[in-house]
Design a protein around this motif. Structure first.
Motif, short mmCIF file in Angstrom:
data_model
loop_
_atom_site.label_atom_id
_atom_site.label_comp_id
_atom_site.label_asym_id
_atom_site.label_seq_id
_atom_site.Cartn_x
_atom_site.Cartn_y
_atom_site.Cartn_z
N MET A 195 25.55 44.58 43.59
CA MET A 195 26.59 45.53 43.25
C MET A 195 27.94 44.82 43.31
N ASN A 196 28.76 45.03 42.28
CA ASN A 196 30.11 44.49 42.29
C ASN A 196 30.95 45.20 43.33
N HIS A 197 32.06 44.61 43.68
CA HIS A 197 32.95 45.17 44.69
C HIS A 197 33.28 46.62 44.35
N PRO A 198 33.05 47.56 45.28
CA PRO A 198 33.23 48.98 44.97
C PRO A 198 34.68 49.42 44.79
N GLU A 199 35.65 48.63 45.29
CA GLU A 199 37.05 49.03 45.21
C GLU A 199 37.79 48.37 44.05
N ILE A 200 37.09 47.62 43.23
CA ILE A 200 37.73 46.87 42.14
C ILE A 200 37.40 47.51 40.80
N ASP A 201 38.41 47.60 39.95
CA ASP A 201 38.25 48.09 38.58
C ASP A 201 37.70 46.93 37.74
N ILE A 202 36.40 46.88 37.63
CA ILE A 202 35.73 45.75 36.98
C ILE A 202 36.16 45.56 35.52
N PRO A 203 36.27 46.62 34.70
CA PRO A 203 36.74 46.39 33.33
C PRO A 203 38.14 45.76 33.28
N ALA A 204 39.02 46.15 34.19
CA ALA A 204 40.36 45.56 34.23
C ALA A 204 40.29 44.09 34.63
N VAL A 205 39.43 43.78 35.60
CA VAL A 205 39.27 42.39 36.02
C VAL A 205 38.71 41.55 34.89
N LYS A 206 37.72 42.08 34.18
CA LYS A 206 37.14 41.35 33.05
C LYS A 206 38.21 41.07 32.00
N GLN A 207 39.05 42.06 31.72
CA GLN A 207 40.11 41.86 30.73
C GLN A 207 41.09 40.80 31.20
N THR A 208 41.44 40.83 32.48
CA THR A 208 42.33 39.81 33.03
C THR A 208 41.72 38.42 32.89
N LEU A 209 40.45 38.31 33.19
CA LEU A 209 39.76 37.02 33.08
C LEU A 209 39.72 36.54 31.63
N TYR A 210 39.41 37.45 30.71
CA TYR A 210 39.39 37.07 29.29
C TYR A 210 40.78 36.65 28.82
N LEU B 48 39.01 27.14 33.68
CA LEU B 48 38.08 27.76 32.73
C LEU B 48 36.67 27.86 33.32
N ARG B 49 36.25 26.85 34.06
CA ARG B 49 34.93 26.91 34.71
C ARG B 49 34.91 28.00 35.78
N ARG B 50 36.01 28.13 36.52
CA ARG B 50 36.08 29.16 37.55
C ARG B 50 36.09 30.56 36.93
N ILE B 51 36.76 30.72 35.79
CA ILE B 51 36.76 32.00 35.08
C ILE B 51 35.35 32.33 34.60
N SER B 52 34.68 31.34 34.05
CA SER B 52 33.30 31.54 33.59
C SER B 52 32.41 31.96 34.76
N GLY B 53 32.60 31.34 35.91
CA GLY B 53 31.83 31.70 37.09
C GLY B 53 32.09 33.13 37.53
N ALA B 54 33.37 33.55 37.49
CA ALA B 54 33.72 34.93 37.86
C ALA B 54 33.08 35.91 36.90
N LEU B 55 33.09 35.62 35.62
CA LEU B 55 32.46 36.50 34.63
C LEU B 55 30.95 36.57 34.86
N GLN B 56 30.33 35.45 35.22
CA GLN B 56 28.89 35.45 35.52
C GLN B 56 28.60 36.29 36.76
N ARG B 57 29.47 36.19 37.78
CA ARG B 57 29.25 37.00 38.99
C ARG B 57 29.37 38.48 38.67
N ILE B 58 30.26 38.84 37.75
CA ILE B 58 30.38 40.25 37.34
C ILE B 58 29.08 40.69 36.68
N GLU B 59 28.56 39.88 35.77
CA GLU B 59 27.33 40.23 35.07
C GLU B 59 26.13 40.30 36.02
#
Length: 113
Positions: free
Chosen positions: A1-16, A69-80
């Protein structure tokens, strides 16, 4: 489960957005990283040294961009994988404010110290 207090779509947009910006910066600085011509008849010694120093700085900045860029890719993978926000060391939730400030952090504040 992703962090319950985080707006995941907003984080994904920030990462993109971060990813796009870094790729654009990489493309725009490609010329600065090209091989410096060492022809003394067209460029003086000090100008060549300045060009070599500029090239080295541009290459170092590119390495930092590629790491980000590698760290961003890792964060996106952790979200998925539904693991975003978990400390990689202790497994506890990373503070929501810490993740909001920097979605690339991997450890909670206790483990990061």
């Amino acid at each position: 489960m992703n962090h319950p207090e985080i707006d995941i779509p907003a984080v994904k947009q920030t990462l993109y957005d971060m990813q796009v910006k870094l790729k654009e910066e990489s493309e725009s600085s490609a010329e600065a990283r090209e091989t410096v011509v060492l022809d003394q008849t067209s460029v003086g010694r000090l100008s060549r040294m300045d060009a070599l120093q500029g090239q080295a700085m541009a290459n170092a900045e590119e390495q930092r961009r590629q790491l980000a860029l590698r760290r961003i890719s890792g964060a996106l993978q952790r979200i998925e994988q539904q693991q975003f926000g978990e400390c990689i060391e202790c497994g506890e939730w990373i503070g929501a404010k810490r993740l909001t400030w920097n979605p690339l952090v991997l450890k909670c504040i206790e483990c990061a110290e």
